[in-house]
Design an enzyme around this catalytic site. Structure first.
Site, PDB file in Angstrom:
ATOM      1  N   GLY A 198       3.356  14.684   2.039  1.00  0.00           N
ATOM      2  CA  GLY A 198       1.988  14.864   3.366  1.00  0.00           C
ATOM      3  C   GLY A 198       2.047  15.692   4.220  1.00  0.00           C
ATOM      4  O   GLY A 198       2.753  14.929   4.903  1.00  0.00           O
ATOM      5  N   ARG A 199       1.574  16.911   4.085  1.00  0.00           N
ATOM      6  CA  ARG A 199       1.981  17.872   5.406  1.00  0.00           C
ATOM      7  C   ARG A 199       0.735  17.886   6.096  1.00  0.00           C
ATOM      8  O   ARG A 199       2.451  17.779   7.437  1.00  0.00           O
ATOM      9  CB  ARG A 199       1.003  19.384   4.444  1.00  0.00           C
ATOM     10  CG  ARG A 199       1.563  20.340   4.910  1.00  0.00           C
ATOM     11  CD  ARG A 199       1.811  21.577   4.512  1.00  0.00           C
ATOM     12  NE  ARG A 199       2.316  22.020   3.015  1.00  0.00           N
ATOM     13  CZ  ARG A 199       1.527  21.770   2.517  1.00  0.00           C
ATOM     14  NH1 ARG A 199      -0.227  21.698   2.394  1.00  0.00           N
ATOM     15  NH2 ARG A 199       1.782  21.774   0.792  1.00  0.00           N
TER      16      ARG A 199
ATOM     17  N   ASP B 205      -3.003  14.103  -1.177  1.00  0.00           N
ATOM     18  CA  ASP B 205      -2.567  14.337   0.473  1.00  0.00           C
ATOM     19  C   ASP B 205      -4.230  13.467   1.424  1.00  0.00           C
ATOM     20  O   ASP B 205      -4.651  13.247   1.969  1.00  0.00           O
ATOM     21  CB  ASP B 205      -2.421  15.563   1.256  1.00  0.00           C
ATOM     22  CG  ASP B 205      -1.162  16.227   0.493  1.00  0.00           C
ATOM     23  OD1 ASP B 205      -0.522  15.820   0.655  1.00  0.00           O
ATOM     24  OD2 ASP B 205      -1.714  17.598   0.885  1.00  0.00           O
TER      25      ASP B 205
ATOM     26  N   GLN C 237       6.334  10.364  -6.270  1.00  0.00           N
ATOM     27  CA  GLN C 237       5.887  10.028  -5.588  1.00  0.00           C
ATOM     28  C   GLN C 237       4.178  10.288  -6.358  1.00  0.00           C
ATOM     29  O   GLN C 237       3.477   9.641  -6.209  1.00  0.00           O
ATOM     30  CB  GLN C 237       5.672   9.296  -4.446  1.00  0.00           C
ATOM     31  CG  GLN C 237       5.477  11.479  -3.920  1.00  0.00           C
ATOM     32  CD  GLN C 237       5.373  10.799  -1.992  1.00  0.00           C
ATOM     33  OE1 GLN C 237       4.823  10.950  -1.406  1.00  0.00           O
ATOM     34  NE2 GLN C 237       7.185  11.967  -1.856  1.00  0.00           N
TER      35      GLN C 237
END
Lengths: 419, 419
Positions: free
Chosen positions: A191-192, A144, A298
């Site tokens: 990605g949060r 991230d 990914q």
């Protein structure tokens, strides 16, 4: 100096290069045999310590350890498990000390993201409070890229490279099909909260008109009408439109467009925003739109890793050991950028107290004025992180990854510990 | 012999290596400058011929043509457009002849799958019927691997390699997370009716317990209860379970589990069976399951192409020209397997009449008795097709693909043609 054993564990969502950090840590520990005896790895992160489920990493061969550098996933198993505060759950910490004492462990290395650095921080505080002599060092990792202080997080460069390459490839496909079939393509990116991974997709574009044509970043609230107008415009101008959307995209109400319950830490679990955006385009514009959700692919795509990322992941593993044997504790090696072009970096110390539980969002000046792209500043930041290839060896047409023996260390404590 | 011009076009869903066939065709045509004058490419397949929208491929540089060998997508644009029969739509064929005559075209190369070979076949029949002198040669291409006669279809080996590598990588990730988080992973694979691509995922497994643990092939009707029992068993035995499911999976009623309308040919458009299977596992087993749908990413992934596939794609492009200048027509170069190990192959002629509109399903003896895997015979067939790497050049961390100039040939006909 008396030789002491070391504990190493991997925690949180894994990456293509967390094992490169393990490789750096283990190889460097072997070089410091004066100070470090055995390295015991926690099976599944801190849970391995709590349950006294330790792996003897010292028996692995040199070549197996070396192969970790090109193997994705967490070789010793990971976990999503957060220690509560000492005040709330004293028993956990007493147990950790008991296990560390039983196995003569005085080095603690914890390899993970923000939540994991919180664990490392708590263990270092606990050791100080209980006057247990232990060097506690965090090792950064997160696809991230949302760890503070460090210029970038190992794991990010590789997912960035994979996503940008995939966007470029998919764009060739969609452009080919757009005359009579698919005109719009939506790629959902993990990605949060932070848009780093989605932003990295923009590296696929080198000139006006190149894909991706639009980014939907989690930092920018979704405006359906403006978005659809831009999709229509892109199709009219370029014949096709490629969109990268963050799984953490939020609507005008600030809520995730696609929430699916929550994980063990109470984080909302996301997924499905890509198909939702695609359906919107199909329905509202009547334009054929397909979508992809690569999900774990990914962050596991070691075959497409960034050489820069692999080197940095290795370097933080190595630096962690060097910090610890130098008597440092409560710190994490962080990457400091010295220059963009040529790209130069070194390793500095970050205090765990300032790393734990922090999330580094993209700075506002990295997001273009219209909210659908990135700025030149963002491009300068991102570009060096994906540079260089680091192909794994291939055997029979497939990447040849290592599985360690992962033999258990005989238990020394009588009682179990329920987690 | 009088020099005549050639028409080349790309059709149907594109692959990572259809441009390698274009490269083979164009380079070989340049070598046959005694027989072949200019090569005119149809912009977007046969539509380019019908609308007199031709690209002058002769002006492209040698290096641009060479770069096609490592560039995904269709360099001249593709289409999903099927000619009707001569009886039904005579006007289309008259127009084609008119365009071919106007541009002195006597070589017709059509690069595509079953539907496209039907187009090539119809054009060859039409030319014969109208006594228009033209060598019509098909060039095989389909990631689905469902063309008959040819031992395999260019495009398939690369998607097979990408999917098997992705399954292997994702399995390392899921195995790492399974203690406290994701235990089951579902990968949705493209392929309408034939299970070749889904079967190829099984190449990731080398020994008992390796992922993928279960395949859901389109040739085997879905049996929910048996499937869930096997997922439960895999999680119990291995701690995790990785599943590859075909987008074309059918329920007990023989209907697609996930139909989403239909494409221009009336084929059902699929997508979404992966999330559906994942939801089933979450709901019925209470086991955390994630899913991925790579969609076009899988067939565009030139960065992970099979060297064998690239070589075969090039070879059929080359052979098509050699067939045509040798006076052959109504044929398609097909790959003949001479031996499995060492893998040896050559090129033979397949009559278009026997290729058009045929779909080659997996033979029953390629599917394991329980229906959830493949047999050793299947493995022997599949294994050589993914062997060898053929990395594209990289620039600034990303694959460096070519975009051709694609300059239009001046039109010679006054009237337009509506398609």
């Amino acid at each position: 100096m008396t030789r002491k054993n070391a504990f190493y564990a991997q925690s949180g969502g894994v990456t293509a290069v967390i094992n490169a950090s393990a490789c750096g840590m283990l190889q460097t520990a072997r070089q410091h045999s004066q100070e470090i005896g055995k390295v015991y790895a926690g099976r599944n992160g801190i849970i391995g310590a709590l349950t006294e489920d330790l792996i003897d990493a010292s028996i692995e061969t040199e070549s197996a350890i070396a192969a970790l550098k090109h193997t994705p996933g967490a070789a010793f198993g990971s976990c999503r498990y957060k220690l509560t505060s000492i005040r709330e759950h004293r028993q956990q910490y007493d147990r950790l000390i008991e296990v560390f004492q039983a196995h003569d462990i005085s080095f603690f290395f914890y390899n993970g993201g923000g939540d994991s650095q919180d664990t490392a921080h708590k263990v270092s505080e606990m050791a100080a409070e209980l006057a247990y002599p232990m060097a506690c060092v965090g090792i950064p990792k997160t696809m991230d890229n949302d760890l503070p202080i460090t210029d970038c997080s190992p794991g990010f460069g590789s997912v960035a490279k994979y996503l940008a390459a995939s966007v470029r490839e998919v764009a060739f496909d969609v452009a080919s099909m757009s005359r009579t079939s698919t005109k719009v393509f939506v790629l959902e990116v993990m990605g949060r909260h932070a848009g780093w991974t989605t932003a990295a997709c923009a590296l696929a574009a080198e000139k006006e008109g190149d894909a991706p044509h639009l980014l939907l970043l989690p930092e920018v609230l979704f405006d359906e009408a403006r978005f659809l107008a831009r999709v229509k415009e892109a199709v009219a101008r370029h014949g096709h439109c490629v969109i990268a959307v963050s799984e953490g995209l939020k609507g005008p109400d600030g809520k995730f467009l696609s929430a699916q319950g929550s994980d063990a830490f109470g984080h909302a679990l996301l997924g499905g925003v890509g198909p939702r955006i695609a359906a919107l385009i199909n329905d509202k514009l009547g334009t054929k739109c397909r979508w992809a959700v690569p999900d774990y692919m990914q962050r596991a795509a070691r075959h497409a890793a960034s050489k820069t990322d692999v080197e940095q992941a290795y370097a933080v593993g190595r630096a962690a050991v060097e910090f610890a044997v130098a008597g440092k504790s409560g710190v994490m090696p962080a990457i400091r950028r010295l220059s963009d072009a040529p790209y130069r970096w070194d390793i500095i110390e970050a205090p765990l107290s300032e790393v734990a539980n922090q999330e580094k969002l993209m700075p506002p000046d990295f997001i273009s004025a219209d909210g659908f792209g990135i700025t030149e500043a963002a491009r300068r930041y991102l570009a060096p992180l994906i540079v260089g290839e680091s192909f794994p060896p291939f055997r029979n047409g497939l990447p040849d990854y290592v599985k360690l023996r992962n033999e258990s260390v005989p238990r020394k404590l009588a009682k179990d510990f329920a987690i």
